[in-house]
Write a protein that holds these residues in place. Structure first.
Motif, PDB file in Angstrom:
ATOM      1  N   VAL A  61      69.908  56.727  30.275  1.00 18.38           N
ATOM      2  CA  VAL A  61      69.708  55.918  31.175  1.00 18.38           C
ATOM      3  C   VAL A  61      70.779  54.443  30.904  1.00 18.38           C
ATOM      4  CG1 VAL A  61      68.021  57.092  32.474  1.00 18.38           C
ATOM      5  CG2 VAL A  61      67.791  55.205  30.771  1.00 18.38           C
ATOM      6  N   GLN A  62      71.052  54.016  31.951  1.00 18.15           N
ATOM      7  CA  GLN A  62      71.955  52.762  31.897  1.00 18.15           C
ATOM      8  C   GLN A  62      71.064  51.634  31.178  1.00 18.15           C
ATOM      9  OE1 GLN A  62      73.278  51.068  35.368  1.00 18.15           O
ATOM     10  NE2 GLN A  62      71.277  51.047  36.323  1.00 18.15           N
ATOM     11  N   VAL A  63      71.692  50.683  30.662  1.00 14.58           N
ATOM     12  CA  VAL A  63      70.864  49.580  29.889  1.00 14.58           C
ATOM     13  C   VAL A  63      70.684  48.489  30.747  1.00 14.58           C
ATOM     14  CG1 VAL A  63      72.187  49.964  27.684  1.00 14.58           C
ATOM     15  CG2 VAL A  63      73.146  48.404  29.306  1.00 14.58           C
ATOM     16  N   LEU A  64      69.908  47.684  30.634  1.00 12.82           N
ATOM     17  CA  LEU A  64      69.205  46.555  31.435  1.00 12.82           C
ATOM     18  C   LEU A  64      69.888  45.296  31.028  1.00 12.82           C
ATOM     19  CD1 LEU A  64      65.590  47.772  31.408  1.00 12.82           C
ATOM     20  CD2 LEU A  64      67.440  48.279  33.089  1.00 12.82           C
ATOM     21  N   ASP A  65      69.805  44.302  31.973  1.00 15.80           N
ATOM     22  CA  ASP A  65      70.162  42.924  31.496  1.00 15.80           C
ATOM     23  C   ASP A  65      68.883  42.002  32.228  1.00 15.80           C
ATOM     24  OD1 ASP A  65      72.990  42.927  30.716  1.00 15.80           O
ATOM     25  OD2 ASP A  65      73.598  43.504  32.748  1.00 15.80           O
ATOM     26  N   PHE A  66      68.957  40.764  31.459  1.00 17.84           N
ATOM     27  CA  PHE A  66      67.829  40.084  32.012  1.00 17.84           C
ATOM     28  C   PHE A  66      68.108  39.487  33.485  1.00 17.84           C
ATOM     29  CE2 PHE A  66      66.661  39.187  27.542  1.00 17.84           C
ATOM     30  CZ  PHE A  66      65.371  39.669  27.474  1.00 17.84           C
ATOM     31  N   SER A  67      67.104  39.367  34.069  1.00 15.29           N
ATOM     32  CA  SER A  67      67.119  38.598  35.493  1.00 15.29           C
ATOM     33  C   SER A  67      66.384  37.426  35.508  1.00 15.29           C
ATOM     34  CB  SER A  67      66.412  39.705  36.654  1.00 15.29           C
ATOM     35  OG  SER A  67      65.989  39.015  37.537  1.00 15.29           O
ATOM     36  N   ALA A  68      67.021  36.165  35.702  1.00 16.83           N
ATOM     37  CA  ALA A  68      66.279  35.190  35.847  1.00 16.83           C
ATOM     38  C   ALA A  68      64.869  35.125  36.541  1.00 16.83           C
ATOM     39  CB  ALA A  68      67.207  33.860  35.965  1.00 16.83           C
ATOM     40  N   GLU A  69      65.072  35.619  37.900  1.00 14.71           N
ATOM     41  CA  GLU A  69      64.050  35.654  38.708  1.00 14.71           C
ATOM     42  C   GLU A  69      62.953  36.465  38.118  1.00 14.71           C
ATOM     43  OE1 GLU A  69      67.894  34.989  40.800  1.00 14.71           O
ATOM     44  OE2 GLU A  69      67.103  36.737  39.590  1.00 14.71           O
ATOM     45  N   LEU A  70      63.160  37.707  37.609  1.00 14.30           N
ATOM     46  CA  LEU A  70      61.984  38.641  36.889  1.00 14.30           C
ATOM     47  C   LEU A  70      61.624  37.942  35.699  1.00 14.30           C
ATOM     48  CD1 LEU A  70      63.430  42.265  37.501  1.00 14.30           C
ATOM     49  CD2 LEU A  70      61.833  40.834  38.929  1.00 14.30           C
ATOM     50  N   ASN A  71      62.106  37.318  34.990  1.00 16.33           N
ATOM     51  CA  ASN A  71      61.636  36.590  33.906  1.00 16.33           C
ATOM     52  C   ASN A  71      60.817  35.509  34.270  1.00 16.33           C
ATOM     53  OD1 ASN A  71      63.066  37.819  31.765  1.00 16.33           O
ATOM     54  ND2 ASN A  71      64.680  36.144  31.730  1.00 16.33           N
ATOM     55  N   ALA A  72      60.946  34.760  35.337  1.00 13.46           N
ATOM     56  CA  ALA A  72      59.938  33.763  36.034  1.00 13.46           C
ATOM     57  C   ALA A  72      58.909  34.535  36.362  1.00 13.46           C
ATOM     58  CB  ALA A  72      60.663  32.972  37.141  1.00 13.46           C
ATOM     59  N   ALA A  73      58.848  35.656  37.244  1.00 19.98           N
ATOM     60  CA  ALA A  73      57.883  36.386  37.467  1.00 19.98           C
ATOM     61  C   ALA A  73      56.905  36.498  36.484  1.00 19.98           C
ATOM     62  CB  ALA A  73      58.146  37.316  38.466  1.00 19.98           C
ATOM     63  N   ALA A  74      57.341  37.166  35.585  1.00 18.56           N
ATOM     64  CA  ALA A  74      56.956  37.698  34.112  1.00 18.56           C
ATOM     65  C   ALA A  74      56.195  36.690  33.367  1.00 18.56           C
ATOM     66  CB  ALA A  74      57.664  38.311  33.183  1.00 18.56           C
ATOM     67  N   ALA A  75      56.770  35.461  33.505  1.00 15.64           N
ATOM     68  CA  ALA A  75      56.000  34.423  32.722  1.00 15.64           C
ATOM     69  C   ALA A  75      54.789  33.687  33.651  1.00 15.64           C
ATOM     70  CB  ALA A  75      57.113  33.232  32.692  1.00 15.64           C
ATOM     71  N   THR A  76      55.105  33.804  34.918  1.00 15.20           N
ATOM     72  CA  THR A  76      53.940  33.292  35.663  1.00 15.20           C
ATOM     73  C   THR A  76      52.771  34.334  35.672  1.00 15.20           C
ATOM     74  OG1 THR A  76      55.394  32.234  37.523  1.00 15.20           O
ATOM     75  CG2 THR A  76      53.029  32.912  38.230  1.00 15.20           C
ATOM     76  N   HIS A  77      52.857  35.695  35.502  1.00 11.77           N
ATOM     77  CA  HIS A  77      52.027  36.302  35.613  1.00 11.77           C
ATOM     78  C   HIS A  77      51.424  36.452  34.157  1.00 11.77           C
ATOM     79  CE1 HIS A  77      49.109  39.440  37.080  1.00 11.77           C
ATOM     80  NE2 HIS A  77      49.647  40.443  35.941  1.00 11.77           N
ATOM     81  N   ALA A  78      52.088  36.350  33.067  1.00 16.80           N
ATOM     82  CA  ALA A  78      51.524  36.455  31.865  1.00 16.80           C
ATOM     83  C   ALA A  78      50.714  35.264  31.843  1.00 16.80           C
ATOM     84  CB  ALA A  78      52.372  36.345  30.651  1.00 16.80           C
TER      85      ALA A  78
END
Length: 177
Positions: A64-81
């Motif tokens: 399956v295809q590789v992923l790239d970071f998403s600034a928005e998803l990084n921010a949502a992940a940081a908030t939830h952590a």
């Protein structure tokens, strides 16, 4: 002189029984205690890219295809952590009642949200990824062929406990590239 020799021999024998060589420290249950992984000693970007590279290696192995970071998803992940730490429980809902989908929308993620993996541990990002990939439900999220974006973050408490969050998203629910 011979007394000094015996004291030295006794001292060496006594020290050899100590855990001076860094062997595992055992807990009251007889199992080794986990070693605290100090994220403050790590370069934050290196930790994030180590995770991205490891996830992409797993995805390539599955075709399956590789992923790239998403600034928005990084921010949502940081908030939830951080929020999981405040709640002191690993679960997918925020203290404000938000779901992973809500958090992705709140940070402006405009693509399709596909899934979230979370963990509460004292272990490294690679050990955490290994645990995730060994469970069916989290493996499905990580290897979802529709995904092309990754968000990843953590929060480490002063006691060493780490709250990990990974989010995946993609262009559409029907697009598989």
């Amino acid at each position: 002189m011979s007394n000094i020799k015996w004291v030295l021999i006794f001292s060496l024998l006594w020290l050899s029984g100590c855990n001076a060589l860094g062997g595992p420290v055992m807990g009251p249950d007889g199992r080794p205690l986990p070693k605290v992984y100090k994220l403050k000693r790590q370069n934050s970007a290196e930790v994030k890219f180590r995770m991205l590279d490891a996830v992409n290696a797993l995805r390539v192995a599955k075709g399956v295809q590789v992923l790239d970071f998403s600034a928005e998803l990084n921010a949502a992940a940081a908030t939830h952590a951080r929020d999981m730490s405040i709640q002191n429980r690993p679960w997918h809902f925020g203290s404000d009642g938000s779901s992973p989908l809500d958090r992705a929308a709140m940070v402006g993620y405009e693509k399709v949200f596909l899934g979230e993996t979370i963990s509460e541990t004292y272990e490294s990002e690679i050990t955490t990824l290994t645990a995730w990939i060994n469970r069916d439900n989290t493996r499905e999220v990580i290897l979802d062929p529709r995904a092309n974006d990754l968000g990843f973050a953590w929060f480490q408490e002063p006691n060493g406990k780490i709250w990990w969050t990974m989010l995946l998203g993609g262009n559409s629910l029907s697009t598989v590239q």
